[in-house]
Write an enzyme that holds these catalytic residues in place. Sequence first.
Site, PDB file in Angstrom:
ATOM      1  N   CYS A   1       0.830  -1.203   0.000  1.00 19.66           N
ATOM      2  CA  CYS A   1       0.000   0.000   0.000  1.00 19.66           C
ATOM      3  C   CYS A   1       0.866   1.255   0.000  1.00 19.66           C
ATOM      4  O   CYS A   1       1.921   1.299   0.622  1.00 19.66           O
ATOM      5  CB  CYS A   1      -0.905  -0.016   1.234  1.00 19.66           C
ATOM      6  SG  CYS A   1      -1.976   1.419   1.376  1.00 19.66           S
TER       7      CYS A   1
ATOM      8  N   CYS B   1       0.589   4.661   3.710  1.00 18.17           N
ATOM      9  CA  CYS B   1       1.464   4.986   4.856  1.00 18.17           C
ATOM     10  C   CYS B   1       2.890   4.583   4.505  1.00 18.17           C
ATOM     11  O   CYS B   1       3.523   3.794   5.214  1.00 18.17           O
ATOM     12  CB  CYS B   1       1.010   4.259   6.118  1.00 18.17           C
ATOM     13  SG  CYS B   1      -0.679   4.544   6.595  1.00 18.17           S
TER      14      CYS B   1
ATOM     15  N   CYS C   1      -6.975  -1.596   8.372  1.00 16.94           N
ATOM     16  CA  CYS C   1      -6.370  -0.331   7.975  1.00 16.94           C
ATOM     17  C   CYS C   1      -6.181   0.528   9.217  1.00 16.94           C
ATOM     18  O   CYS C   1      -7.098   0.679  10.019  1.00 16.94           O
ATOM     19  CB  CYS C   1      -7.245   0.393   6.951  1.00 16.94           C
ATOM     20  SG  CYS C   1      -6.530   1.979   6.421  1.00 16.94           S
TER      21      CYS C   1
ATOM     22  N   GLN D   1     -11.243  18.882   5.483  1.00 19.02           N
ATOM     23  CA  GLN D   1      -9.894  18.369   5.741  1.00 19.02           C
ATOM     24  C   GLN D   1      -9.974  16.977   6.369  1.00 19.02           C
ATOM     25  O   GLN D   1     -10.723  16.756   7.312  1.00 19.02           O
ATOM     26  CB  GLN D   1      -9.131  19.312   6.668  1.00 19.02           C
ATOM     27  CG  GLN D   1      -8.750  20.633   6.037  1.00 19.02           C
ATOM     28  CD  GLN D   1      -7.559  20.526   5.099  1.00 19.02           C
ATOM     29  OE1 GLN D   1      -6.941  19.475   4.954  1.00 19.02           O
ATOM     30  NE2 GLN D   1      -7.238  21.629   4.450  1.00 19.02           N
TER      31      GLN D   1
ATOM     32  N   TYR E   1     -10.397  30.445  -2.565  1.00 22.88           N
ATOM     33  CA  TYR E   1     -10.544  28.980  -2.586  1.00 22.88           C
ATOM     34  C   TYR E   1     -11.220  28.545  -1.286  1.00 22.88           C
ATOM     35  O   TYR E   1     -10.795  27.593  -0.636  1.00 22.88           O
ATOM     36  CB  TYR E   1      -9.197  28.282  -2.758  1.00 22.88           C
ATOM     37  CG  TYR E   1      -8.378  28.766  -3.929  1.00 22.88           C
ATOM     38  CD1 TYR E   1      -8.543  28.208  -5.203  1.00 22.88           C
ATOM     39  CD2 TYR E   1      -7.450  29.789  -3.776  1.00 22.88           C
ATOM     40  CE1 TYR E   1      -7.788  28.658  -6.281  1.00 22.88           C
ATOM     41  CE2 TYR E   1      -6.690  30.252  -4.850  1.00 22.88           C
ATOM     42  CZ  TYR E   1      -6.861  29.682  -6.098  1.00 22.88           C
ATOM     43  OH  TYR E   1      -6.115  30.134  -7.164  1.00 22.88           O
TER      44      TYR E   1
ATOM     45  N   GLU F   1     -15.067  31.098  -4.302  1.00 19.91           N
ATOM     46  CA  GLU F   1     -14.872  29.684  -4.649  1.00 19.91           C
ATOM     47  C   GLU F   1     -15.448  29.433  -6.035  1.00 19.91           C
ATOM     48  O   GLU F   1     -16.474  30.018  -6.410  1.00 19.91           O
ATOM     49  CB  GLU F   1     -15.563  28.794  -3.614  1.00 19.91           C
ATOM     50  CG  GLU F   1     -15.738  27.342  -3.984  1.00 19.91           C
ATOM     51  CD  GLU F   1     -14.419  26.608  -4.202  1.00 19.91           C
ATOM     52  OE1 GLU F   1     -14.329  25.850  -5.173  1.00 19.91           O
ATOM     53  OE2 GLU F   1     -13.484  26.818  -3.403  1.00 19.91           O
TER      54      GLU F   1
ATOM     55  N   ASP G   1      -5.962  29.378   0.063  1.00 20.08           N
ATOM     56  CA  ASP G   1      -5.705  27.948   0.307  1.00 20.08           C
ATOM     57  C   ASP G   1      -6.008  27.178  -0.978  1.00 20.08           C
ATOM     58  O   ASP G   1      -7.013  26.472  -1.077  1.00 20.08           O
ATOM     59  CB  ASP G   1      -6.585  27.460   1.463  1.00 20.08           C
ATOM     60  CG  ASP G   1      -6.288  26.012   1.857  1.00 20.08           C
ATOM     61  OD1 ASP G   1      -5.314  25.432   1.338  1.00 20.08           O
ATOM     62  OD2 ASP G   1      -7.040  25.463   2.683  1.00 20.08           O
TER      63      ASP G   1
ATOM     64  N   CYS H   1      -0.883  22.787   0.556  1.00 17.86           N
ATOM     65  CA  CYS H   1      -0.596  21.360   0.721  1.00 17.86           C
ATOM     66  C   CYS H   1       0.565  20.944  -0.181  1.00 17.86           C
ATOM     67  O   CYS H   1       0.877  19.758  -0.277  1.00 17.86           O
ATOM     68  CB  CYS H   1      -1.833  20.516   0.419  1.00 17.86           C
ATOM     69  SG  CYS H   1      -2.463  20.717  -1.267  1.00 17.86           S
TER      70      CYS H   1
END
Length: 467
Positions: free
Chosen positions: A79, A82, A174, A297, A326, A347, A396, A423
């Site tokens: 996966c 992580c 998970c 989020q 945004y 937006e 953002d 991000c």
Amino acid sequence: MRVIEKYEKVEITDFAAEGKCIYKSAEGVIFVEGNVAPGDIVDLEVVGKKKKFKEAVVRKIHTHSSLRTQPYCAHHDTCGGCRWQHIDYSHQLRFKRQQVVDHFERIGKLNGVLVSDIIPANDTRFYRNKLEFTFSSNRWLTREEISSGKDFHRNALGFHVPKRFDKIFTVETCHLQPDPSNEIRNGMYQYINEKGYRNYDIRKNEGILRNLIIRTANTGDIMVIAQFGERDEEVIPDVMEYLKNAFPVISSLHYIVNTKGNDSYQDQEVVLYAGEPVIRETMEDLTFLVGPKSFYQTNSEQAYTLFSVARDFAGLTGKELVYDLYTGTGTIANFVARQAAQVIGVEYVEAAVQDARKNSVLNGITNTEFFAGDMKNLLNGEFFKTHGKPDVIITDPPRAGMDLPVVETILNAAPKRIVYVSCNSSTQARDIALMSQAYEVTRVQPVDMFPNTHHVENVALLERRKV
């Protein structure tokens, strides 16, 4: 995968972008995929060659690095969710901060900017409030299963194998989302196998069971959305009744019939089957409604940390006109509204703006206005004349950053302060460089939203230079 050349017993040198690592050979930089860490002694096989670098995979690890820790998940080799769980968390944080520094210096040419120590997450497991699982009739088989020559059950419900859109491996446990996420997914997997229902085949675009979305809010609300690839009038109600009866903890149960070639559902009808149409997330004394198509989020606790940093950087005294670009469903706009004179959220998506307005009404906030449209066209001279030019802009944007016309619009608005939440610190650094003649970066604060991954959120404060 064609092997171009091999390296034996070489030492992994450092971390690289996108979760990769680096081996610096005499011939140049080699980017290494896989669960490796700086300090590992490994055998490499080069599988890609570019002008300035090579790409390799690890075939054997001879000596493990001191940066390592024991992975906790049985799927960590398969996966990509992580990918860094084999790296001690303190070293993850060190690299993430360095990644921000490198982006600001190399991409933004913003030398001498002080980047604060990253704010760590309290929870490095079970921190996500949303996961999407995929049904498949073509389960990913391990090398051992393939070499055995046996006939294996091929239905799957889980995650995509990295870089394989058509291969899914079944998840047992998970560690990303809190209970009852695992119970719902495993129960669903067992039920559809017992019933013999057809899982979806993305190559053929056929099959009934397609996708399962689970959202767990910090209020205890739980939303489940089942996505079907065909409109089967027997299977759909049977599956939905199973979910409703087997898991009464689900407070918002929906389904979608999606016959397209991809799983995106923003353009699809979402049918409420049982319970409430939305779930609720809280932040301080605010409540936010989250619908099936709403963005929120995915780490609720660290989202509060991130927004608190942004509000602190904004330096609000109650007198400022704030523009939130945004704005999405207005989370940041509503979060800072009580410290500002007025907040205007902008937006592109009309449905998100409608949710933002609802969230203001729900929380008794009366000093917000929200507008839908393309920012570079909407934020013109007439708009500023009507609503006023902002004292503070909070922006953002998505990972791709801001378009040049949006940057020019911000410069034209000439706010005293710009709070840039990102991000992707590489596109953030690029955008800030475009504003560097008019604005100086005075504070930078990384926040770890996604432990055990290479991703890092970053907040930068830009203050207008004195003429």
